[in-house]
Design a protein around this motif. Structure first.
Motif, PDB file in Angstrom:
ATOM      1  N   ASP A  38     -46.634  -4.225 -46.778  1.00  0.00           N
ATOM      2  CA  ASP A  38     -46.240  -2.824 -46.622  1.00  0.00           C
ATOM      3  C   ASP A  38     -44.727  -2.676 -46.676  1.00  0.00           C
ATOM      4  OD1 ASP A  38     -48.848  -1.938 -46.433  1.00  0.00           O
ATOM      5  OD2 ASP A  38     -48.864  -1.888 -44.239  1.00  0.00           O
ATOM      6  N   GLU A  39     -44.007  -3.611 -46.065  1.00  0.00           N
ATOM      7  CA  GLU A  39     -42.548  -3.542 -46.049  1.00  0.00           C
ATOM      8  C   GLU A  39     -41.967  -3.582 -47.464  1.00  0.00           C
ATOM      9  OE1 GLU A  39     -44.313  -5.726 -44.122  1.00  0.00           O
ATOM     10  OE2 GLU A  39     -44.084  -4.626 -42.237  1.00  0.00           O
ATOM     11  N   GLY A  40     -42.537  -4.417 -48.311  1.00  0.00           N
ATOM     12  CA  GLY A  40     -42.080  -4.494 -49.701  1.00  0.00           C
ATOM     13  C   GLY A  40     -42.333  -3.194 -50.445  1.00  0.00           C
ATOM     14  N   LYS A  41     -43.488  -2.604 -50.213  1.00  0.00           N
ATOM     15  CA  LYS A  41     -43.808  -1.317 -50.839  1.00  0.00           C
ATOM     16  C   LYS A  41     -42.868  -0.229 -50.329  1.00  0.00           C
ATOM     17  CE  LYS A  41     -48.658  -2.525 -51.365  1.00  0.00           C
ATOM     18  NZ  LYS A  41     -50.025  -2.288 -50.899  1.00  0.00           N
ATOM     19  N   TYR A  42     -42.595  -0.239 -49.015  1.00  0.00           N
ATOM     20  CA  TYR A  42     -41.691   0.751 -48.424  1.00  0.00           C
ATOM     21  C   TYR A  42     -40.313   0.661 -49.070  1.00  0.00           C
ATOM     22  CZ  TYR A  42     -45.058   1.103 -44.512  1.00  0.00           C
ATOM     23  OH  TYR A  42     -46.165   1.282 -43.734  1.00  0.00           O
ATOM     24  N   GLU A  43     -39.836  -0.567 -49.279  1.00  0.00           N
ATOM     25  CA  GLU A  43     -38.516  -0.749 -49.884  1.00  0.00           C
ATOM     26  C   GLU A  43     -38.474  -0.204 -51.312  1.00  0.00           C
ATOM     27  OE1 GLU A  43     -35.705  -1.619 -48.339  1.00  0.00           O
ATOM     28  OE2 GLU A  43     -36.959  -1.652 -46.535  1.00  0.00           O
ATOM     29  N   MET A  44     -39.545  -0.426 -52.060  1.00  0.00           N
ATOM     30  CA  MET A  44     -39.596   0.104 -53.425  1.00  0.00           C
ATOM     31  C   MET A  44     -39.601   1.632 -53.413  1.00  0.00           C
ATOM     32  SD  MET A  44     -42.086  -2.492 -55.513  1.00  0.00           S
ATOM     33  CE  MET A  44     -41.593  -1.902 -57.134  1.00  0.00           C
ATOM     34  N   ILE A  45     -40.345   2.217 -52.496  1.00  0.00           N
ATOM     35  CA  ILE A  45     -40.404   3.679 -52.395  1.00  0.00           C
ATOM     36  C   ILE A  45     -39.047   4.233 -51.979  1.00  0.00           C
ATOM     37  CG2 ILE A  45     -41.394   5.577 -51.042  1.00  0.00           C
ATOM     38  CD1 ILE A  45     -44.054   3.910 -51.039  1.00  0.00           C
ATOM     39  N   LYS A  46     -38.423   3.627 -50.968  1.00  0.00           N
ATOM     40  CA  LYS A  46     -37.122   4.114 -50.502  1.00  0.00           C
ATOM     41  C   LYS A  46     -36.064   4.020 -51.598  1.00  0.00           C
ATOM     42  CE  LYS A  46     -37.203   1.711 -46.592  1.00  0.00           C
ATOM     43  NZ  LYS A  46     -36.826   1.154 -45.274  1.00  0.00           N
ATOM     44  N   ASN A  47     -36.097   2.941 -52.358  1.00  0.00           N
ATOM     45  CA  ASN A  47     -35.139   2.779 -53.453  1.00  0.00           C
ATOM     46  C   ASN A  47     -35.346   3.857 -54.512  1.00  0.00           C
ATOM     47  OD1 ASN A  47     -32.951   1.473 -54.571  1.00  0.00           O
ATOM     48  ND2 ASN A  47     -34.177  -0.095 -55.565  1.00  0.00           N
ATOM     49  N   ALA A  48     -36.599   4.136 -54.855  1.00  0.00           N
ATOM     50  CA  ALA A  48     -36.893   5.182 -55.839  1.00  0.00           C
ATOM     51  C   ALA A  48     -36.460   6.548 -55.325  1.00  0.00           C
ATOM     52  CB  ALA A  48     -38.385   5.188 -56.170  1.00  0.00           C
ATOM     53  N   VAL A  49     -36.648   6.810 -54.044  1.00  0.00           N
ATOM     54  CA  VAL A  49     -36.224   8.086 -53.458  1.00  0.00           C
ATOM     55  C   VAL A  49     -34.700   8.211 -53.511  1.00  0.00           C
ATOM     56  CG1 VAL A  49     -36.109   9.417 -51.303  1.00  0.00           C
ATOM     57  CG2 VAL A  49     -38.288   8.425 -52.048  1.00  0.00           C
ATOM     58  N   MET A  50     -33.984   7.105 -53.315  1.00  0.00           N
ATOM     59  CA  MET A  50     -32.520   7.152 -53.433  1.00  0.00           C
ATOM     60  C   MET A  50     -32.106   7.517 -54.857  1.00  0.00           C
ATOM     61  SD  MET A  50     -30.862   4.193 -51.004  1.00  0.00           S
ATOM     62  CE  MET A  50     -31.593   2.827 -51.896  1.00  0.00           C
ATOM     63  N   TYR A  51     -32.741   6.906 -55.850  1.00  0.00           N
ATOM     64  CA  TYR A  51     -32.452   7.255 -57.247  1.00  0.00           C
ATOM     65  C   TYR A  51     -32.774   8.729 -57.508  1.00  0.00           C
ATOM     66  CZ  TYR A  51     -31.526   2.672 -59.395  1.00  0.00           C
ATOM     67  OH  TYR A  51     -30.966   1.473 -59.783  1.00  0.00           O
ATOM     68  N   PHE A  52     -33.917   9.166 -57.010  1.00  0.00           N
ATOM     69  CA  PHE A  52     -34.354  10.558 -57.162  1.00  0.00           C
ATOM     70  C   PHE A  52     -33.324  11.502 -56.540  1.00  0.00           C
ATOM     71  CE2 PHE A  52     -36.584  14.256 -55.433  1.00  0.00           C
ATOM     72  CZ  PHE A  52     -37.258  14.720 -56.548  1.00  0.00           C
ATOM     73  N   ARG A  61     -29.885  15.560 -56.937  1.00  0.00           N
ATOM     74  CA  ARG A  61     -29.016  16.100 -55.886  1.00  0.00           C
ATOM     75  C   ARG A  61     -29.840  16.701 -54.746  1.00  0.00           C
ATOM     76  NH1 ARG A  61     -25.762  12.810 -56.765  1.00  0.00           N
ATOM     77  NH2 ARG A  61     -24.469  13.731 -55.172  1.00  0.00           N
ATOM     78  N   THR A  62     -30.886  15.983 -54.332  1.00  0.00           N
ATOM     79  CA  THR A  62     -31.716  16.390 -53.207  1.00  0.00           C
ATOM     80  C   THR A  62     -31.376  15.498 -52.014  1.00  0.00           C
ATOM     81  OG1 THR A  62     -33.495  14.898 -53.891  1.00  0.00           O
ATOM     82  CG2 THR A  62     -33.607  17.168 -54.693  1.00  0.00           C
ATOM     83  N   SER A  63     -32.032  15.740 -50.903  1.00  0.00           N
ATOM     84  CA  SER A  63     -31.750  14.940 -49.712  1.00  0.00           C
ATOM     85  C   SER A  63     -33.035  14.515 -49.005  1.00  0.00           C
ATOM     86  CB  SER A  63     -30.845  15.707 -48.756  1.00  0.00           C
ATOM     87  OG  SER A  63     -31.452  16.932 -48.396  1.00  0.00           O
ATOM     88  N   LEU A  64     -33.998  14.027 -49.779  1.00  0.00           N
ATOM     89  CA  LEU A  64     -35.221  13.507 -49.185  1.00  0.00           C
ATOM     90  C   LEU A  64     -34.898  12.249 -48.390  1.00  0.00           C
ATOM     91  CD1 LEU A  64     -37.744  13.691 -52.167  1.00  0.00           C
ATOM     92  CD2 LEU A  64     -37.702  15.143 -50.148  1.00  0.00           C
ATOM     93  N   THR A  65     -35.586  12.076 -47.284  1.00  0.00           N
ATOM     94  CA  THR A  65     -35.444  10.846 -46.516  1.00  0.00           C
ATOM     95  C   THR A  65     -36.826  10.252 -46.282  1.00  0.00           C
ATOM     96  OG1 THR A  65     -35.485  12.056 -44.426  1.00  0.00           O
ATOM     97  CG2 THR A  65     -33.315  11.557 -45.350  1.00  0.00           C
ATOM     98  N   CYS A  66     -36.846   8.965 -46.062  1.00  0.00           N
ATOM     99  CA  CYS A  66     -38.090   8.241 -45.829  1.00  0.00           C
ATOM    100  C   CYS A  66     -38.202   7.873 -44.355  1.00  0.00           C
ATOM    101  CB  CYS A  66     -38.116   6.961 -46.661  1.00  0.00           C
ATOM    102  SG  CYS A  66     -38.085   7.248 -48.435  1.00  0.00           S
ATOM    103  N   ASP A  67     -39.403   7.993 -43.831  1.00  0.00           N
ATOM    104  CA  ASP A  67     -39.673   7.605 -42.450  1.00  0.00           C
ATOM    105  C   ASP A  67     -40.771   6.546 -42.461  1.00  0.00           C
ATOM    106  OD1 ASP A  67     -40.091   7.361 -39.752  1.00  0.00           O
ATOM    107  OD2 ASP A  67     -40.863   9.399 -39.472  1.00  0.00           O
TER     108      ASP A  67
END
Length: 131
Positions: free
Chosen positions: A26-40, A45-51
């Protein structure tokens, strides 16, 4: 709120990659999602955050944005795959055949460029057409 499961499922359904090369934890998947959200966030120019605790984004995203985030996961995956391939095989390229090495490297580069164009197209499709 958009869940990590929604993002990951969208990624798996739209961006086929080998399951063997994807993170199993799960941690590896979370990191991939968080990285994609940063690119997004950077691109749009949005400010989505991951929890990670609730496994959700800070807000609900519409399907268009969900698809873009999923494609960013694949984009980052391809870049990392290219870097890994270069670092692993570059020292042995003369032994295994430079032609084969360059062919595979060019294939990865083409996949990255195609993924980049796909993301551009998806972003353009989100724009409201007032004509």
């Amino acid at each position: 709120m958009t869940s990590y499961d929604q993002i990951w499922t969208t990624f798996l359904n739209n961006c086929m990659v080998s399951d063997l090369e994807l993170p199993q934890s799960d941690e590896g998947k979370y990191e991939m999602i968080k990285n994609a959200v940063m690119y997004f966030n950077n691109r749009l120019r949005t400010s989505l955050t991951c929890d990670d605790a609730s496994e959700t984004l800070s807000e609900e995203v519409e399907d268009d944005y969900l698809l873009i985030i999923a494609n960013y996961i694949r984009y980052i995956f391809l870049i990392n795959q290219k870097t890994y391939f270069e670092n692993l095989w570059m020292p042995f390229s003369k032994d295994v055949g430079l032609k084969n090495f360059n062919t595979q490297l060019n294939s990865l580069k083409a996949s990255i460029e195609l993924q980049d164009k796909t993301i551009d197209r998806l972003i353009i499709n989100t724009e409201v057409d007032f004509l």
